[in-house]
Design a protein around this motif. Structure first.
Motif, PDB file in Angstrom:
ATOM      1  N   ASP A 153      79.582  98.481  18.330  1.00 30.66           N
ATOM      2  CA  ASP A 153      80.585  98.861  17.619  1.00 30.66           C
ATOM      3  C   ASP A 153      80.478  99.753  16.463  1.00 30.66           C
ATOM      4  N   ARG A 154      79.008 100.154  16.287  1.00 30.88           N
ATOM      5  CA  ARG A 154      78.771 100.943  15.013  1.00 30.88           C
ATOM      6  C   ARG A 154      78.471 102.391  15.801  1.00 30.88           C
ATOM      7  N   GLU A 155      79.318 103.399  15.119  1.00 27.48           N
ATOM      8  CA  GLU A 155      78.840 104.879  15.681  1.00 27.48           C
ATOM      9  C   GLU A 155      77.463 105.317  15.126  1.00 27.48           C
ATOM     10  N   ASP A 156      77.061 104.710  13.936  1.00 26.16           N
ATOM     11  CA  ASP A 156      75.727 105.375  13.459  1.00 26.16           C
ATOM     12  C   ASP A 156      74.786 104.863  14.449  1.00 26.16           C
ATOM     13  N   VAL A 157      74.671 103.857  15.197  1.00 24.26           N
ATOM     14  CA  VAL A 157      74.010 103.316  16.032  1.00 24.26           C
ATOM     15  C   VAL A 157      73.832 103.986  17.263  1.00 24.26           C
ATOM     16  N   ARG A 158      75.117 104.211  17.868  1.00 24.49           N
ATOM     17  CA  ARG A 158      75.491 104.904  18.956  1.00 24.49           C
ATOM     18  C   ARG A 158      74.992 106.288  19.032  1.00 24.49           C
ATOM     19  N   LYS A 159      74.742 107.066  17.807  1.00 23.95           N
ATOM     20  CA  LYS A 159      74.281 108.191  17.583  1.00 23.95           C
ATOM     21  C   LYS A 159      72.918 108.325  17.597  1.00 23.95           C
ATOM     22  N   GLN A 160      72.065 107.208  17.131  1.00 15.60           N
ATOM     23  CA  GLN A 160      70.627 106.915  17.366  1.00 15.60           C
ATOM     24  C   GLN A 160      70.355 106.904  18.794  1.00 15.60           C
ATOM     25  N   PHE A 161      71.098 106.021  19.498  1.00 12.82           N
ATOM     26  CA  PHE A 161      70.552 105.797  20.953  1.00 12.82           C
ATOM     27  C   PHE A 161      71.015 106.361  21.985  1.00 12.82           C
ATOM     28  N   ALA A 162      72.399 107.073  21.785  1.00 15.26           N
ATOM     29  CA  ALA A 162      72.737 107.719  22.829  1.00 15.26           C
ATOM     30  C   ALA A 162      73.566 108.809  22.267  1.00 15.26           C
ATOM     31  N   PRO A 163      73.094 109.931  21.672  1.00 23.57           N
ATOM     32  CA  PRO A 163      73.794 110.824  20.734  1.00 23.57           C
ATOM     33  C   PRO A 163      74.823 111.750  21.773  1.00 23.57           C
ATOM     34  N   HIS A 164      74.545 111.744  23.001  1.00 21.11           N
ATOM     35  CA  HIS A 164      75.257 112.603  23.840  1.00 21.11           C
ATOM     36  C   HIS A 164      76.221 111.960  24.493  1.00 21.11           C
ATOM     37  N   SER A 165      76.452 110.548  24.198  1.00 23.83           N
ATOM     38  CA  SER A 165      77.405 109.891  24.987  1.00 23.83           C
ATOM     39  C   SER A 165      78.675 109.785  24.280  1.00 23.83           C
ATOM     40  N   PRO A 166      79.970 109.363  24.692  1.00 20.80           N
ATOM     41  CA  PRO A 166      81.198 109.428  24.177  1.00 20.80           C
ATOM     42  C   PRO A 166      81.160 108.555  23.033  1.00 20.80           C
ATOM     43  N   PRO A 167      82.023 108.930  21.861  1.00 24.50           N
ATOM     44  CA  PRO A 167      82.192 108.109  20.628  1.00 24.50           C
ATOM     45  C   PRO A 167      82.557 106.842  21.059  1.00 24.50           C
ATOM     46  N   ILE A 168      82.341 105.811  20.227  1.00 26.74           N
ATOM     47  CA  ILE A 168      82.696 104.348  20.385  1.00 26.74           C
ATOM     48  C   ILE A 168      84.293 104.310  20.088  1.00 26.74           C
ATOM     49  N   PRO A 169      84.834 105.137  19.019  1.00 27.62           N
ATOM     50  CA  PRO A 169      86.463 104.874  18.936  1.00 27.62           C
ATOM     51  C   PRO A 169      87.179 105.281  20.121  1.00 27.62           C
ATOM     52  N   ALA A 170      86.726 106.394  20.788  1.00 27.27           N
ATOM     53  CA  ALA A 170      87.476 106.855  21.986  1.00 27.27           C
ATOM     54  C   ALA A 170      87.418 105.995  23.195  1.00 27.27           C
TER      55      ALA A 170
END
Ligand code: SF4
Length: 274
Positions: A153-170
């Protein structure tokens, strides 16, 4: 960083593959594309022959399967004549990656499946684009389930591991729209990335089905493929090494149990079965 993606049109010889291994609960898997521009660092396909023999980095190329609808219709009718057809879409690509906006290969396959419904279809994605096809998903009724990956649920973590994938809120907003449209859906927390204590509070209003899977159970090789990707060092680099552990999924499971009942929670393969 913007990555240039190389797109190639291909006319496939076949589309429906036999469900094996992790997908042995399915009669078939179906990939509208080969390759995936979401390029997640942890993607187990990076270690599979489709990627290793390509000679170009995973995430930088996508083959677009042209004329797929006509071929699917032929294969689907043949398969249905032989027995129950259960389809997992997709096992080694995301059917709603960005190129699908224009190419609409996945949409064309869904149109075929609305005309000739399989016994069950699981749509596995992490893309909000799936909302475009709500009309077709509705037409499939209870024969379909959308599994939306929400690995954290953490955008900062998503950006570290999968920066080209869609944002979590979307992705969360898409789960909301799917629920409002009455389409059976689940959140797939897979793989396990560091998440916050409030994760269950975020998911509870959106789904009544959560699947939790990790590298050790779910990469099709007991974690060996993932080990070769060197992911442990990425967890170390971001100071989150305790989340790279065979027991880390229990941390998420126990947290989810605060708000989800046990029959709403699924571990690994069980959560993806028809
Ligand atoms: S979206 Fe799925 S197939 Fe695409 S790179 Fe990420 S994990 Fe791999």
């Amino acid at each position: 960083m913007i990555v240039k993606i190389e797109y190639t049109s291909k006319i496939p010889k076949s589309l429906l593959n036999k469900g094996t291994g992790f997908l042995s609960g399915y009669s078939h898997s179906l990939n509208p594309y080969t390759g995936c521009s979401f390029a997640c660092s942890y993607c187990y396909v990076r270690q599979m022959p489709v990627s290793t023999f390509r000679g170009a980095e995973w995430g930088t190329w996508v083959d677009v399967k042209q004329e797929a609808a006509a071929l699917l219709k032929k294969e689907l009718l043949r398969a249905k004549a032989k027995g129950p057809v259960t389809i997992f879409m997709s096992s080694s690509t995301d059917p709603y990656q960005p190129v699908e906006y224009k190419e609409q290969i996945t949409r064309s396959l869904l149109q075929v499946m609305v005309e000739h419904p399989p016994d069950f279809l699981l749509v596995q994605t992490r893309s909000p684009l799936v909302r475009r096809d709500i009309d077709l998903l509705q037409a499939l009724g209870d024969k379909v389930r959308v599994s939306m990956t929400v690995e954290t649920d953490r955008e900062d973590v998503r950006k570290q591991f999968a920066p080209h994938s869609p944002p979590i809120p979307a992705r969360l907003q898409t789960l909301r729209l799917l629920a409002e449209a009455g389409i059976p859906s689940q959140a797939a927390i897979a793989p396990i990335l560091p998440s916050s204590h409030q994760f269950p509070e975020t998911l509870r209003p959106l789904v009544n089905r959560v699947c939790i899977d990790d590298y050790f159970m779910g990469d099709g090789s007991n974690g060996k493929r993932t080990k070769r990707l060197g992911l442990q060092s990425l967890y170390q680099m971001v100071g989150q090494e305790e989340w790279y552990h065979p027991a880390a999924y229990l941390r998420v499971y126990d947290n989810m149990k605060r708000l989800f009942s046990e029959d709403e929670l699924f571990i690994s393969q069980k959560g993806f079965e028809p």
